[in-house]
Design an enzyme around this catalytic site. Structure first.
Site, PDB file in Angstrom:
ATOM      1  N   GLY A 142       0.954  -1.152  -0.026  1.00 16.98           N
ATOM      2  CA  GLY A 142      -0.132   0.046  -0.107  1.00 16.98           C
ATOM      3  C   GLY A 142       0.833   1.280  -0.134  1.00 16.98           C
ATOM      4  O   GLY A 142       2.178   1.178  -0.132  1.00 16.98           O
ATOM      5  N   TRP A 143       0.304   2.358   0.073  1.00 17.42           N
ATOM      6  CA  TRP A 143       0.998   3.713  -0.149  1.00 17.42           C
ATOM      7  C   TRP A 143       1.973   3.963   1.091  1.00 17.42           C
ATOM      8  O   TRP A 143       3.134   4.173   0.845  1.00 17.42           O
ATOM      9  CB  TRP A 143      -0.024   4.827  -0.139  1.00 17.42           C
ATOM     10  CG  TRP A 143       0.675   6.151   0.042  1.00 17.42           C
ATOM     11  CD1 TRP A 143       1.046   7.108   0.864  1.00 17.42           C
ATOM     12  CD2 TRP A 143       1.181   6.921  -1.360  1.00 17.42           C
ATOM     13  NE1 TRP A 143       1.573   7.995   0.278  1.00 17.42           N
ATOM     14  CE2 TRP A 143       1.713   7.968  -0.995  1.00 17.42           C
ATOM     15  CE3 TRP A 143       1.131   6.270  -2.857  1.00 17.42           C
ATOM     16  CZ2 TRP A 143       2.196   8.924  -2.060  1.00 17.42           C
ATOM     17  CZ3 TRP A 143       1.802   7.119  -3.581  1.00 17.42           C
ATOM     18  CH2 TRP A 143       2.228   8.408  -3.439  1.00 17.42           C
ATOM     19  N   THR A 144       1.654   3.253   2.337  1.00 17.25           N
ATOM     20  CA  THR A 144       2.198   3.753   3.620  1.00 17.25           C
ATOM     21  C   THR A 144       3.289   2.500   3.727  1.00 17.25           C
ATOM     22  O   THR A 144       4.450   2.908   4.096  1.00 17.25           O
ATOM     23  CB  THR A 144       1.577   3.930   4.640  1.00 17.25           C
ATOM     24  OG1 THR A 144       0.640   4.702   4.317  1.00 17.25           O
ATOM     25  CG2 THR A 144       2.197   4.366   5.904  1.00 17.25           C
ATOM     26  N   GLU A 200       3.887   0.237  -4.241  1.00 13.67           N
ATOM     27  CA  GLU A 200       3.657   1.952  -4.838  1.00 13.67           C
ATOM     28  C   GLU A 200       4.769   2.594  -4.771  1.00 13.67           C
ATOM     29  O   GLU A 200       5.160   3.253  -3.833  1.00 13.67           O
ATOM     30  CB  GLU A 200       2.263   2.252  -4.185  1.00 13.67           C
ATOM     31  CG  GLU A 200       1.087   1.479  -4.158  1.00 13.67           C
ATOM     32  CD  GLU A 200      -0.211   2.004  -3.721  1.00 13.67           C
ATOM     33  OE1 GLU A 200      -0.247   3.359  -3.404  1.00 13.67           O
ATOM     34  OE2 GLU A 200      -1.055   1.210  -3.364  1.00 13.67           O
ATOM     35  N   ASP A 276      -8.355   8.129  -8.431  1.00 14.06           N
ATOM     36  CA  ASP A 276      -7.504   9.477  -7.890  1.00 14.06           C
ATOM     37  C   ASP A 276      -6.789   9.783  -8.949  1.00 14.06           C
ATOM     38  O   ASP A 276      -5.429  10.160  -8.815  1.00 14.06           O
ATOM     39  CB  ASP A 276      -6.503   8.759  -6.836  1.00 14.06           C
ATOM     40  CG  ASP A 276      -6.836   8.006  -5.615  1.00 14.06           C
ATOM     41  OD1 ASP A 276      -8.220   8.430  -5.293  1.00 14.06           O
ATOM     42  OD2 ASP A 276      -6.316   7.236  -4.760  1.00 14.06           O
ATOM     43  N   TRP A 414     -11.922  -0.018  -3.884  1.00 12.26           N
ATOM     44  CA  TRP A 414     -11.574   0.451  -2.713  1.00 12.26           C
ATOM     45  C   TRP A 414     -12.565   1.480  -2.375  1.00 12.26           C
ATOM     46  O   TRP A 414     -12.922   2.306  -2.627  1.00 12.26           O
ATOM     47  CB  TRP A 414     -10.327   1.256  -2.986  1.00 12.26           C
ATOM     48  CG  TRP A 414      -9.683   1.799  -1.820  1.00 12.26           C
ATOM     49  CD1 TRP A 414      -9.990   3.041  -1.146  1.00 12.26           C
ATOM     50  CD2 TRP A 414      -8.704   1.232  -0.962  1.00 12.26           C
ATOM     51  NE1 TRP A 414      -9.387   2.896   0.189  1.00 12.26           N
ATOM     52  CE2 TRP A 414      -8.474   1.974   0.199  1.00 12.26           C
ATOM     53  CE3 TRP A 414      -7.945  -0.095  -0.777  1.00 12.26           C
ATOM     54  CZ2 TRP A 414      -7.756   1.769   1.424  1.00 12.26           C
ATOM     55  CZ3 TRP A 414      -7.153  -0.481   0.041  1.00 12.26           C
ATOM     56  CH2 TRP A 414      -6.996   0.491   1.145  1.00 12.26           C
TER      57      TRP A 414
END
Length: 435
Positions: A142-144, A200, A276, A414
């Site tokens: 994921g992004w984090t 990502e 997004d 999502w």
């Protein structure tokens, strides 16, 4: 893939919207016959706002999905999958340690004090038992939590060790006890049916703190091949096919770093994050659509982006259509202080500021006029001040029908906790997937 015009798809989808739902068998432990892949993300942190796997069952979402992606598992600085109880690092408590009461349990049975598997993992296993068509994969990164993917994928030895650690933890279910009674060898067996990689992104452009290298694209290919090898090896012993998927950017620059024909040999499909595309990071606008299916007439953005453009790019670069899954949002991005503009609908207008995201379950009850551009497959709500860019149920049906009509692999959403208690958005996707 044959190139369809947006006008043709709009007409076909209008017919689908008016058509009665197609019946399918469900009940008595028999899996419903579902067309294509219907992938929904369940967020680890959703349980803290009251969303549980029981909601997935009672809303009707579970019976209309083929795969649940559990988000997320983290990757350590040592290049391994792991569990922990540390803010921003891991949440084993939510995953498999939290006792679930009868009122929140999928089957109405509370967790016993001594059982080794509790929390969301146990509820996910129960949900699968009630829905035989449903599979679950652990989404990594994921992004984090994509910071150390580049290190984990760097060498043959690091790839082998990384993959082995992920399969041991999540597929074989050897969960650590972490000072509690929960966990232990094999305690999580049967929860997950495979792995989803949410790196990502290979080569950069993700979170600023992520490790990245020019060779990440090549190493992504090798990492997926190693996952496929070890999953198949495990599958021979258990006589089961384990899923391997990945979430990828709807961005030509990032896509072109990937060796798509080679990656396709390893994965079951790729989930394109075709949302997004515009949002609050653009500051004062102009207000724009975050997930257009086709290019929107009059879009002032210097680069025209759309789901269809991303899909065609991936296919042209070597990803088979049947392995291409279109992503859709169950939430809106917002801008505030937006003037009506010449058409009075707030589209493509300067904003005073960007706003927060709003899940569909809340947005549907907010004031404002809903606008839909069927030729472009976009919708938005505008109340004279705030502009909400999101997909209505009707637009989601349109997108699912697009996936069917163009021979794609399916749809991905999502996230499930943004849907309402009636599962309206998942039902809308289901309707389009039956076309």
């Amino acid at each position: 893939m044959p190139r369809r015009t947006s006008a043709l798809l709009a007409a076909a989808t209008a017919a689908a919207l008016l058509a009665p739902a197609t019946a399918y068998a469900h009940g008595g432990g028999q899996a419903p016959q579902l067309n294509g892949q219907r992938v929904g993300y369940f967020t680890q942190w959703g349980v803290y706002s009251g969303f549980s796997f029981k909601n997935v069952q009672t809303s009707g979402q579970a019976g209309k999905l083929t795969v649940i992606n559990y988000a997320f598992g983290n990757v350590s600085a040592e290049g391994k999958c792991f569990e922990a109880n540390e803010a921003g690092v891991g949440d084993a408590w939510a995953d498999y340690q939290r006792p679930v009461g009868a009122e929140e349990s999928v089957d109405g049975v509370a967790d016993a004090e001594a059982q080794p598997l509790k929390g969301s993992f146990n509820q996910l296993r129960k949900l699968k038992a009630k829905n035989p068509q449903l599979k679950a994969v652990i989404s990594l990164g994921g992004w984090t939590w994509s910071k150390y993917f580049s290190d984990a994928a760097l060498t043959d030895a690091s790839r082998k060790a990384f993959v082995a650690s992920c399969l041991d933890l999540y597929v074989k279910g050897n969960l650590p006890q972490l000072g509690s009674a929960e966990g232990g060898p094999g305690s999580g067996l049967g929860v997950f049916d495979g792995i989803d990689i949410d790196w990502e992104y290979p080569g950069g452009d993700g979170d600023p703190g992520n490790v990245s290298r020019p060779e990440d694209g090549r190493n992504f290919t090798l990492l997926m091949a190693e996952f496929r090898r070890q999953l198949d090896e495990l599958g021979k012993k258990s006589r089961k096919h384990y899923l391997l998927t990945a979430a990828v950017a709807a961005n030509d620059k990032v896509a072109d770093r990937l060796e798509l024909p080679k990656v396709a040999r390893s994965v079951d499909w790729l989930n394109l994050m075709t949302y997004d595309l515009h949002g609050p990071w653009e500051g004062k606008g102009p207000s724009n659509n975050q997930a257009p299916l086709f290019a929107v007439k009059g879009d002032p953005a210097p680069v025209q982006r759309s789901a269809d453009k991303a899909v065609r790019h991936y296919i042209e670069k070597g990803l088979p259509a049947r392995q291409t899954v279109v992503g859709v949002p169950f939430y809106s991005h917002t801008w505030t202080g937006v003037q009506p503009g010449p058409k009075g609908d707030g589209l493509f207008q300067p904003a005073a500021a960007s706003g927060g995201d709003v899940p569909f379950k809340d947005l549907k009850n907010l004031p404002g006029t809903v606008h839909t551009d069927w030729r472009s497959g976009v919708s938005w709500k505008y109340d004279g001040n705030t502009f909400y860019t999101y997909d209505t149920p009707e637009v989601l049906t349109y997108k699912a029908a697009y996936s069917r009509l163009t021979g794609l692999g399916g749809v991905m959403a999502w996230a499930l906790d943004h849907d309402d208690a009636q599962g309206t958005l998942v039902k809308a996707l289901d309707k389009g997937m039956k076309y």
